[in-house]
Write an enzyme that holds these catalytic residues in place. Structure first.
Site, mmCIF file in Angstrom:
data_model
loop_
_atom_site.group_PDB
_atom_site.id
_atom_site.type_symbol
_atom_site.label_atom_id
_atom_site.label_comp_id
_atom_site.label_asym_id
_atom_site.label_seq_id
_atom_site.Cartn_x
_atom_site.Cartn_y
_atom_site.Cartn_z
ATOM 1 N N ALA A 1 0.766 -1.299 0.038
ATOM 2 C CA ALA A 1 0.002 -0.028 0.090
ATOM 3 C C ALA A 1 0.903 1.204 0.190
ATOM 4 O O ALA A 1 2.065 1.082 0.498
ATOM 5 C CB ALA A 1 -0.932 -0.009 1.236
ATOM 6 N N GLY B 1 0.096 -4.925 0.961
ATOM 7 C CA GLY B 1 -0.936 -4.889 0.278
ATOM 8 C C GLY B 1 -1.026 -5.590 -1.017
ATOM 9 O O GLY B 1 -1.874 -6.203 -1.606
ATOM 10 N N GLU C 1 -1.577 -9.084 -0.368
ATOM 11 C CA GLU C 1 -3.045 -9.423 0.147
ATOM 12 C C GLU C 1 -3.763 -9.423 -1.293
ATOM 13 O O GLU C 1 -4.804 -10.038 -1.370
ATOM 14 C CB GLU C 1 -3.464 -8.167 1.144
ATOM 15 C CG GLU C 1 -2.818 -8.401 2.378
ATOM 16 C CD GLU C 1 -2.931 -7.163 3.305
ATOM 17 O OE1 GLU C 1 -3.445 -7.545 4.438
ATOM 18 O OE2 GLU C 1 -2.653 -5.939 2.916
ATOM 19 N N GLU D 1 4.221 -5.317 7.172
ATOM 20 C CA GLU D 1 3.928 -4.235 7.939
ATOM 21 C C GLU D 1 4.500 -4.189 9.376
ATOM 22 O O GLU D 1 4.382 -2.929 9.809
ATOM 23 C CB GLU D 1 2.457 -4.602 7.996
ATOM 24 C CG GLU D 1 1.714 -4.129 6.805
ATOM 25 C CD GLU D 1 1.548 -5.553 5.923
ATOM 26 O OE1 GLU D 1 0.861 -5.672 4.731
ATOM 27 O OE2 GLU D 1 2.166 -6.670 6.426
#
Length: 281
Positions: free
Chosen positions: A89, A132, A135, A155
């Site tokens: 992200a 992300g 994911e 993360e």
């Protein structure tokens, strides 16, 4: 009438309400395959290693909406660059956010549109699929990886945890111990190890993975779209249902297909040793 309702359910979804656009800033879209029946989405923030900012994910949602509602499309491939599928992200976007903002605006929640797609979605992963990016790949139905790909949930190094399903899907894909190690250390997993662990379906040379994913998409798109969507729904339900509940859902879906023309077409073609000509009805 029953089959028509089932087909309508397959080709439409209430989760998608945004009309598709013809051009995008952060992605490239095309149709692929000899019959142009595979939707293709390429993440295109090359300098940012395809960092997943909110505008990019909105564009992916819009493009997927278009492919979902296009009756010619039977599967969708999502890919990035050779260097990065998506490196995570967008940290620059997140850095100064405060709790009230991320909570009230449900930050990352809308990414779930990927798992709600009824048509099969294939991730073709080269390079980094981290945070992300990992994911998003796991939200897809099948992952094909290039031999130099890496997966990870780093993360913890930023003082946070995965927020788009990473802790949940990674456990289901590779088991608690391996998932816990990756989440708590940020350690990356190679494509080869990811294949052995069950996260990745197949590994290919870097230059072949996208083409192989498109071939797979063509093969899936050549099946009855009604049957493919029901099969996908049943497989995905296995994560959330007991065995008994899952078998009941499977039987219900199996029985429902006998209300469709494609069941008769498929079984008749098999007995007559012919190729079925699906009507998706």
């Amino acid at each position: 009438m029953l089959c028509q309702r089932l087909l309508t359910r397959v080709l439409q979804t209430r989760a998608f309400s945004t009309a598709p656009t013809l051009s995008y800033e952060y992605i490239i879209t095309e149709t692929k395959g000899e019959k142009n029946n595979v939707g293709f989405i390429k993440l295109n923030r090359f300098k940012a290693l395809n960092a997943l900012c909110s505008p990019l994910m909105t564009e992916v949602s819009e493009a997927l909406t278009g492919f979902e509602t296009d009756p010619k499309i039977g599967a969708v491939v999502i890919t990035g660059s050779d260097r990065a599928f998506a490196a995570g992200a967008d940290i620059g976007e997140m850095q100064n956010m405060e709790f009230p903002e991320v909570y009230t605006k449900q930050f990352l929640t809308k990414w779930s549109f990927l798992k709600q797609a009824r048509k099969p979605v294939i991730a073709a992963v080269n390079g980094f699929a981290l945070g992300g990016g990992c994911e998003v790949a796991m939200m897809c139905d099948i992952i094909y990886a290039g031999e130099k790909a890496f997966f990870g949930q780093p993360e913890i190094n930023l003082g946070v945890i995965p927020g788009a399903g990473g802790t949940q899907r990674l456990v289901r894909a590779i088991g608690k111990s391996k998932a816990m190690e990756m989440v708590l250390t940020g350690e990356k997993m190679s494509a080869q190890d990811a294949e052995k662990a069950g996260l990745v379906s197949k590994v290919f040379p870097v230059e072949e993975v996208v083409g192989e994913a498109i071939k797979l998409g063509e093969r899936i798109a050549g099946m009855s779209k009604v049957a493919a969507a029901m099969a996908k729904e049943c497989v995905n339900a296995a994560d959330n249902l007991s065995l008994d509940e899952g078998e009941r859902l499977e039987k219900r879906m199996f029985h429902s297909l006998f209300a469709c023309k494609d069941q008769k077409i498929g079984m008749t073609a098999f007995l007559e040793k012919k190729q079925p000509e699906w009507t998706d009805s």
